[in-house]
Scaffold this motif. Structure first.
Motif, short mmCIF file in Angstrom:
data_model
loop_
_atom_site.label_atom_id
_atom_site.label_comp_id
_atom_site.label_asym_id
_atom_site.label_seq_id
_atom_site.Cartn_x
_atom_site.Cartn_y
_atom_site.Cartn_z
N VAL A 27 0.81 -1.22 0.00
CA VAL A 27 0.00 0.00 0.00
C VAL A 27 0.85 1.27 0.00
CG1 VAL A 27 -2.02 -1.12 1.02
CG2 VAL A 27 -0.29 -0.08 2.52
N ASP A 28 2.14 1.12 -0.28
CA ASP A 28 3.05 2.27 -0.33
C ASP A 28 2.97 3.12 0.94
OD1 ASP A 28 4.11 1.67 -2.87
OD2 ASP A 28 2.38 2.61 -3.83
N CYS A 29 3.04 2.45 2.07
CA CYS A 29 2.99 3.15 3.35
C CYS A 29 4.20 4.07 3.48
CB CYS A 29 2.99 2.12 4.50
SG CYS A 29 2.83 2.86 6.13
N PRO A 30 3.99 5.33 3.83
CA PRO A 30 5.11 6.26 3.99
C PRO A 30 6.08 5.80 5.08
CG PRO A 30 3.03 7.45 3.89
CD PRO A 30 2.70 6.00 4.01
N VAL A 31 7.33 6.22 4.96
CA VAL A 31 8.38 5.79 5.89
C VAL A 31 8.05 6.14 7.34
CG1 VAL A 31 10.80 6.11 6.52
CG2 VAL A 31 10.17 5.86 4.12
N LYS A 32 7.56 7.35 7.58
CA LYS A 32 7.27 7.77 8.95
C LYS A 32 6.25 6.84 9.60
CE LYS A 32 5.35 11.52 11.72
NZ LYS A 32 4.68 12.83 11.70
N GLU A 33 5.15 6.60 8.91
CA GLU A 33 4.11 5.74 9.45
C GLU A 33 4.59 4.30 9.58
OE1 GLU A 33 3.68 8.13 7.28
OE2 GLU A 33 1.99 9.34 7.93
N SER A 34 5.36 3.84 8.60
CA SER A 34 5.92 2.50 8.65
C SER A 34 6.82 2.32 9.87
CB SER A 34 6.69 2.21 7.36
OG SER A 34 7.24 0.92 7.39
N THR A 35 7.64 3.32 10.15
CA THR A 35 8.53 3.28 11.32
C THR A 35 7.72 3.27 12.61
OG1 THR A 35 10.26 4.41 10.08
CG2 THR A 35 10.42 4.47 12.50
N GLN A 36 6.70 4.10 12.68
CA GLN A 36 5.85 4.13 13.88
C GLN A 36 5.17 2.78 14.11
OE1 GLN A 36 3.45 7.53 12.79
NE2 GLN A 36 4.60 8.86 14.18
N ILE A 37 4.69 2.17 13.05
CA ILE A 37 4.05 0.86 13.15
C ILE A 37 5.07 -0.18 13.62
CG2 ILE A 37 3.00 -1.03 11.82
CD1 ILE A 37 1.68 1.25 10.09
N SER A 38 6.26 -0.14 13.06
CA SER A 38 7.31 -1.08 13.44
C SER A 38 7.65 -0.98 14.92
CB SER A 38 8.56 -0.83 12.59
OG SER A 38 9.59 -1.69 12.95
N ILE A 39 7.76 0.24 15.42
CA ILE A 39 8.06 0.43 16.85
C ILE A 39 6.92 -0.10 17.71
CG2 ILE A 39 8.37 2.20 18.64
CD1 ILE A 39 9.93 3.82 16.45
N ALA A 40 5.69 0.15 17.30
CA ALA A 40 4.53 -0.33 18.05
C ALA A 40 4.50 -1.86 18.08
CB ALA A 40 3.24 0.21 17.45
N ILE A 41 4.76 -2.49 16.95
CA ILE A 41 4.79 -3.95 16.87
C ILE A 41 5.88 -4.50 17.78
CG2 ILE A 41 5.30 -5.92 15.35
CD1 ILE A 41 2.50 -4.69 14.97
N ASP A 42 7.05 -3.89 17.72
CA ASP A 42 8.17 -4.32 18.56
C ASP A 42 7.79 -4.29 20.04
OD1 ASP A 42 10.90 -3.50 20.11
OD2 ASP A 42 11.33 -4.78 18.39
N GLU A 43 7.17 -3.21 20.46
CA GLU A 43 6.78 -3.05 21.86
C GLU A 43 5.74 -4.09 22.28
OE1 GLU A 43 6.31 -1.95 25.69
OE2 GLU A 43 7.93 -1.40 24.34
N ILE A 44 4.70 -4.24 21.48
CA ILE A 44 3.62 -5.15 21.85
C ILE A 44 4.09 -6.60 21.85
CG2 ILE A 44 1.35 -6.03 21.15
CD1 ILE A 44 0.84 -3.13 20.02
N GLY A 102 8.92 1.02 33.49
CA GLY A 102 7.84 0.43 32.71
C GLY A 102 6.80 1.44 32.26
N GLY A 103 6.07 1.06 31.23
CA GLY A 103 4.96 1.86 30.74
C GLY A 103 5.28 2.82 29.62
N LEU A 104 6.56 3.08 29.38
CA LEU A 104 6.91 4.04 28.34
C LEU A 104 6.62 3.49 26.95
CD1 LEU A 104 7.97 6.88 28.02
CD2 LEU A 104 10.28 5.95 27.90
N GLY A 105 6.84 2.20 26.75
CA GLY A 105 6.61 1.59 25.43
C GLY A 105 5.15 1.66 25.01
N ILE A 106 4.25 1.24 25.89
CA ILE A 106 2.83 1.26 25.53
C ILE A 106 2.34 2.70 25.41
CG2 ILE A 106 1.80 1.10 27.83
CD1 ILE A 106 0.65 -0.81 24.69
N PHE A 107 2.95 3.61 26.17
CA PHE A 107 2.65 5.04 26.05
C PHE A 107 2.99 5.51 24.63
CE2 PHE A 107 4.26 9.47 26.41
CZ PHE A 107 3.09 10.09 26.82
N MET A 108 4.14 5.09 24.12
CA MET A 108 4.54 5.46 22.75
C MET A 108 3.56 4.87 21.73
SD MET A 108 8.72 5.42 22.70
CE MET A 108 8.74 3.68 22.41
N VAL A 109 3.12 3.65 21.97
CA VAL A 109 2.15 3.03 21.07
C VAL A 109 0.88 3.88 21.04
CG1 VAL A 109 0.66 1.02 20.69
CG2 VAL A 109 3.06 0.69 21.35
#
Length: 135
Positions: A27-44, A102-109
């Motif tokens: 879907v040609d996801c922009p780099v910024k959004e792709s990076t944010q999604i990647s960080i969220a996935i990593d955290e969860i 603790g809690g900073l990762g889910i806060f970022m998500v």
């Protein structure tokens, strides 16, 4: 919706990230959004790996629905019931030394995703994150 199931093990994180990246490329996801999604996935996924199955093994199921305007990812595990969204947000105005651990990762998500939901259904923790893209 595309789906992958992996063992709840840290060495499977790359497999999940690769799966999500493939969906975002379609879907040609922009780099910024792709990076944010990647960080969220990593955290969860990391939280599931380290806390959902104490003393035992389990799986993580990740589903991804990517379209031209949004990406929705559903992450499910059968581990200990836990709603990370109920945890109080950390006071980010304090220094790292003054803050509770603790809690900073889910806060970022919560701050980087447009929608974040949790439910416990059919003996599964289900976290759904949505990111709007190409706006």
């Amino acid at each position: 919706m595309k789906k992958i199931t992996v063992a709840a093990a840290i060495d499977q994180l790359d497999n999940v990230q690769n799966f999500i990246s493939e969906q975002l490329e379609f879907v040609d996801c922009p780099v910024k959004e792709s990076t944010q999604i990647s960080i969220a996935i990593d955290e969860i996924i990391s939280n599931i790996v380290y806390y959902a199955y104490p003393g035992s093994n389990g799986n993580v199921e990740v589903s991804c629905d990517a379209s031209a305007d949004r990406v929705t990812i559903v992450i499910e595990d059968s581990g200990i019931p836990y709603n990370p969204l109920e945890k109080e947000d950390p006071n980010v105005t304090l220094s790292a030394e003054e803050r509770d651990i603790g809690g900073l990762g889910i806060f970022m998500v919560k701050k980087t995703m447009d929608e974040v939901f949790y439910e416990y259904k059919n003996k599964k923790n289900i976290i759904t994150i949505t990111k709007y893209i190409n706006n």
